[in-house]
Motif scaffolding. Structure first.
Motif, mmCIF file in Angstrom:
data_model
loop_
_atom_site.group_PDB
_atom_site.id
_atom_site.type_symbol
_atom_site.label_atom_id
_atom_site.label_comp_id
_atom_site.label_asym_id
_atom_site.label_seq_id
_atom_site.Cartn_x
_atom_site.Cartn_y
_atom_site.Cartn_z
ATOM 1 N N SER A 1 3.830 9.932 -4.113
ATOM 2 C CA SER A 1 3.167 9.088 -3.056
ATOM 3 C C SER A 1 3.600 10.263 -1.226
ATOM 4 O O SER A 1 3.246 9.896 -0.109
ATOM 5 C CB SER A 1 4.199 8.300 -2.936
ATOM 6 O OG SER A 1 6.517 9.227 -3.091
ATOM 7 N N ARG B 1 2.055 7.467 1.666
ATOM 8 C CA ARG B 1 1.525 6.343 1.034
ATOM 9 C C ARG B 1 2.805 5.604 1.708
ATOM 10 O O ARG B 1 3.745 5.472 1.133
ATOM 11 C CB ARG B 1 1.826 6.183 -0.469
ATOM 12 C CG ARG B 1 0.662 4.953 -0.733
ATOM 13 C CD ARG B 1 0.732 5.109 -2.855
ATOM 14 N NE ARG B 1 -0.601 4.890 -2.421
ATOM 15 C CZ ARG B 1 -1.241 4.691 -3.690
ATOM 16 N NH1 ARG B 1 -1.055 5.228 -4.766
ATOM 17 N NH2 ARG B 1 -2.573 4.452 -3.632
ATOM 18 N N ASP B 2 2.195 4.765 2.156
ATOM 19 C CA ASP B 2 3.488 3.497 2.396
ATOM 20 C C ASP B 2 3.133 2.069 1.370
ATOM 21 O O ASP B 2 2.741 2.523 0.456
ATOM 22 C CB ASP B 2 2.903 2.758 3.833
ATOM 23 C CG ASP B 2 1.405 1.753 4.122
ATOM 24 O OD1 ASP B 2 1.097 1.567 3.334
ATOM 25 O OD2 ASP B 2 0.645 1.873 5.205
ATOM 26 N N SER B 3 4.360 1.203 2.535
ATOM 27 C CA SER B 3 4.728 0.237 0.981
ATOM 28 C C SER B 3 3.716 -0.704 1.199
ATOM 29 O O SER B 3 3.476 -1.720 -0.270
ATOM 30 C CB SER B 3 5.330 -0.430 0.901
ATOM 31 O OG SER B 3 5.528 -2.085 2.884
ATOM 32 N N SER B 4 2.395 -0.251 1.507
ATOM 33 C CA SER B 4 1.583 -1.375 1.272
ATOM 34 C C SER B 4 0.543 -0.883 0.274
ATOM 35 O O SER B 4 -0.867 -0.973 -0.511
ATOM 36 C CB SER B 4 0.383 -1.952 2.377
ATOM 37 O OG SER B 4 -0.127 -0.981 2.873
ATOM 38 N N GLY B 5 0.470 0.573 0.195
ATOM 39 C CA GLY B 5 -0.042 1.968 -0.638
ATOM 40 C C GLY B 5 -0.836 2.062 0.162
ATOM 41 O O GLY B 5 -2.030 3.034 -0.247
ATOM 42 N N THR B 6 -1.062 1.905 1.136
ATOM 43 C CA THR B 6 -2.122 2.997 2.431
ATOM 44 C C THR B 6 -1.959 3.879 2.374
ATOM 45 O O THR B 6 -0.743 4.290 3.057
ATOM 46 C CB THR B 6 -2.440 2.081 3.855
ATOM 47 O OG1 THR B 6 -2.296 0.573 3.965
ATOM 48 C CG2 THR B 6 -3.620 3.292 4.712
ATOM 49 N N PRO C 1 -4.255 5.278 9.481
ATOM 50 C CA PRO C 1 -5.053 5.863 7.738
ATOM 51 C C PRO C 1 -6.085 6.609 7.539
ATOM 52 O O PRO C 1 -6.504 7.080 8.185
ATOM 53 C CB PRO C 1 -5.153 4.347 7.686
ATOM 54 C CG PRO C 1 -5.792 3.721 9.110
ATOM 55 C CD PRO C 1 -4.130 4.468 10.102
#
Length: 156
Positions: A104, A135-140, A147
């Motif tokens: 991550s 990597r954030d919690s949304s996977g971005t 981003p």
């Protein structure tokens, strides 16, 4: 043999001996390790290539592990605005390696490695600048709150 040639002969022989012996100094080192000289190349979709000094997993005692790419940007690392733009171009090629390891965090380290001189009379200087992608919690994947572009498809 002329007197001038006789006087110059020892210096000429010394130069030839130094050249024949090659570089006897060890490879340069930084806090990131040794720069031994057998580097890989990273080729982007548009054909741009970059020298890759190393790709290494870093393990931290107070955070998640990170995959680190150390590369030569082709310009001075002091130009951090340009480095941030370059990160957007490099990231799609590096992201599949990070994602393949289920990490991550990733680190992009731009390094200027400069060598001057010949044989035993040479110097090395280095400058580094690092950018950390998370990597954030949304996977971005994010870099400095912005981003990053998506990863390239595997096999590219």
């Amino acid at each position: 043999m002329t007197n001038a040639l006789r006087r110059a002969l020892p210096a000429l022989l010394a130069c030839l001996l130094l050249a024949a012996c090659g570089n006897t100094q060890p490879p340069p080192r930084s806090q990131f390790g040794e720069y031994a000289g057998r580097y890989k190349r990273l080729t982007l979709v548009n054909g741009d290539t970059f020298t890759v000094y190393r790709v290494k997993t870093w393990i931290f005692s107070d955070g998640p592990p990170a995959l680190r790419l150390e590369f030569e940007p082709g310009f001075e690392v002091a130009d951090t605005v340009r480095l941030r733009r370059l990160a957007d171009r490099i990231w799609p090629a590096f992201a599949p390696y990070v994602e393949g390891r289920k990490l991550s965090v990733a680190i992009l380290t731009a390094t200027n490695l400069k060598r001057r001189g010949i044989a035993i009379a040479n110097t090395t200087s280095m400058s580094h600048f690092g950018l950390v992608a998370t990597r954030d919690s949304s996977g971005t994947w994010m870099l400095n709150g912005q981003p990053l572009p998506p990863a390239e498809a595997p096999g590219r």
